[in-house]
Each structure stands twice: as C-alpha cells, then as structure tokens.
Design a protein around this motif. Sequence first.
Motif, PDB file in Angstrom:
ATOM      1  N   GLU A 183       0.908  -1.234  -0.214  1.00  0.00           N
ATOM      2  CA  GLU A 183       0.092  -0.102   0.227  1.00  0.00           C
ATOM      3  C   GLU A 183       0.483   1.623   0.216  1.00  0.00           C
TER       4      GLU A 183
ATOM      5  N   LEU B 299       1.490   5.295   0.735  1.00  0.00           N
ATOM      6  CA  LEU B 299       1.076   5.474   1.958  1.00  0.00           C
ATOM      7  C   LEU B 299       1.463   7.483   1.893  1.00  0.00           C
TER       8      LEU B 299
ATOM      9  N   ARG C  84       4.004  10.168   2.858  1.00  0.00           N
ATOM     10  CA  ARG C  84       4.685  10.920   4.252  1.00  0.00           C
ATOM     11  C   ARG C  84       4.985  12.410   4.470  1.00  0.00           C
TER      12      ARG C  84
ATOM     13  N   ASP D  56     -11.489   0.239   1.875  1.00  0.00           N
ATOM     14  CA  ASP D  56     -10.613   0.891   3.105  1.00  0.00           C
ATOM     15  C   ASP D  56     -11.674   0.381   4.380  1.00  0.00           C
TER      16      ASP D  56
END
Length: 291
Positions: free
Chosen positions: A59, A61, A63, A179
């Motif tokens: 996945e 993600l 930052r 999700d």
Amino acid sequence: QVKERGRGNFGFYRPQMNANLLSRMKLEHAMRQALGLGHMAVHYQPQVDMATGRIVGAEALARWTDPEFGVVSPGSFIPLAEESGFIVSLGGWVMEQAIKEAAHWMSCGTPLVVSVNVSALEFRQPGFVERITALLTRYGLPAQQLELELTESVLLHDAQEMEQVLASLTRQGLRLSIDDFGTGYSSLAYLKKLAIHRLKIDRTFICGLPDDEGDSAIVKAVLGMGRALGFSVVAEGVETQEQRLALHTMGCEYYQGFLCAPALSAAEFRSRVLGPSAVEQKHQSKRTPCR
Ligand code: C2E
Ligand code: MG
Ligand code: MG
Ligand code: MG
C-alpha cells in the motif's frame, strides 16, 4: 450567572480559535509548498499472503516531513488536504510515484500489486480515469497491478455516476478494494453491484483478536460474506503472531501490519523485496517470507 460564564468563555475562546486558525493556515501553506520542495514521500507497506508468508503487494502511503513542524502524520494532513482541495494534487502525485515504483519492481522480475488510496474529491474529478490510464501506459504497468482503495463514503456519493467510473476502471483490469471496511456508513447493496476485488477489514476489528468475541464474530462474518460474494479479504493492522494465526485459521488470505513491516521508504522496500542487489536478484524464491 450563565451570562457571566458565557462572556468568560467568549474572552477565552476567541484568541484560542484565532491561534488554531493561524496554525492551520500555516500548516496548509507549508503542505502546499511541501510537494514542490521535496518534503513529501511515498512509503510502501507490505501486503502479505497468509499461507506462504510472501509479500504480494504494497500500500502506498503519503509521508510528510516539514523542516518546521517535523513529521506530520497523515491523520492530520490528509483531512486538511481533503478540506482544502489540495488532495487532488497530492493524490495525483502519490498515484504517479506508486505506478512508477511498481513498474520498477516489475522490471526487476517482481510483479507486485500496488494499492493507492483515493479520496472522494479525487474520484469525482473529471478525467480521473483517463489520467490513470495515461500513467499506466506511460510507465508500462499492467492495469491488473494497480489497486484503488476506496472508503465506503466514496461509494455512497453520486451512486449513479460513481458506478460508471468504477465500471470503466474495472473494465481495464484495475482492482478495487474497500478500505476500513466496517467503519463507514455501510450499505451492503454496493457489494453485489460493483466489481469489488477485496475488502480491507479495519484495524479496530483486528486489535481485539483472538480473545474479543465481538471482534472475532465480525471478522468471521466479513470473511463469510467475502467467500459468498467472491472477493478476498485483507486484515489491516496485524501486530502479533496470535492475531495472524487467528486470522489464518478463520480463512483470511492476506494481511498488512507491523508484524511484517510498517510502511517503508521506497529504498527500504526495494531492498526488502528485491534483495540488496536488486538488479541481479530476479527470482522470487530468494525473498524471505514474512511470517
Ligand atoms: P489507511 O489507508 O487505512 O492506511 C493504513 C494505516 O494504518 C496507515 O496509517 C498505516 O501506517 C497504519 N498501520 C498499518 N499497519 C499497522 C499496524 O500494525 N498497527 C497500527 N497501529 N497501524 C498500522 P497512516 O500511514 O498514518 O495513514 C493514515 C490514513 O491516511 C490512511 O489510512 C489513509 O486513509 C490516509 N492516507 C495516507 N496516505 C494517503 C494518500 O496518499 N491518499 C489518501 N487519499 N489518503 C492517504
Ligand atoms: Mg488504505
Ligand atoms: Mg485502511
Ligand atoms: Mg484503517
């Protein structure tokens, strides 16, 4: 007396609210700059096949590390990006990074599926599908290797229009997952109507395993529904062997969680799945299973 207190509150809250608004505006300003300044990054959290322990996907993600604010968690900046509309730029950037990275893994002989979170506002942008198609073509990633993670709230918006967008995505071979399943305002009707591939059971139902009877019952019910309706299930936030074992015993196929790894920088993820000498090491069998 009530009036007194009311006045006192007024005097106390006003500067406080201004301070909050100011820091919010500062944060939003910094966020808008962050992309161009290279303060944003995309990290990748492994998704693991329970049966073999192999990493089968990741996945993506977002930052953000700001020089002034330090590490800002997605829990704070994603809602801010959604409210301010910046999520369209940010999400588009994450999508491109993720597709490019997955194409790199594939060129090293490791065809993994990359999952990208999509917010409601992005999904509703005209040209959303065309943009993704263009990126897949540009980087040479097969559509089957891209998964979009949508939350239940995305699916409840503009049902009719949304169905068309989803259909044109799945026709191309893209995968769709729901999700944080179980935490939204669920309408189970969409599960039989839409071409959903996977459900991601929210972490809040996983953390009580194996002891919490309520969590176990919910997880079992979701797994049963998945089997009956033909989609697979990913458990989010698996932190312990006990949780993994309980899930495996219940028939859950995939997990994601700190037990295997948190979200890793692109470089760390590469060395984990492609091996330290990524270029020469092209065989899956050399990877260490994540159990
Ligand atoms: P999510 O999509 O449900 O992502 C999973 C979150 O759970 C991630 O938090 C991940 O770091 C965390 N997590 C994974 N395994 C474990 C575990 O074993 N234990 C615990 N305690 N946590 C675990 P993160 O990275 O802070 O992201 C939070 C949310 O922000 C994401 O939830 C997603 O909704 C959103 N988000 C992050 N990046 C993006 C993005 O690029 N676009 C959009 N639209 N949303 C994003
Ligand atoms: Mg997600
Ligand atoms: Mg999730
Ligand atoms: Mg979640």
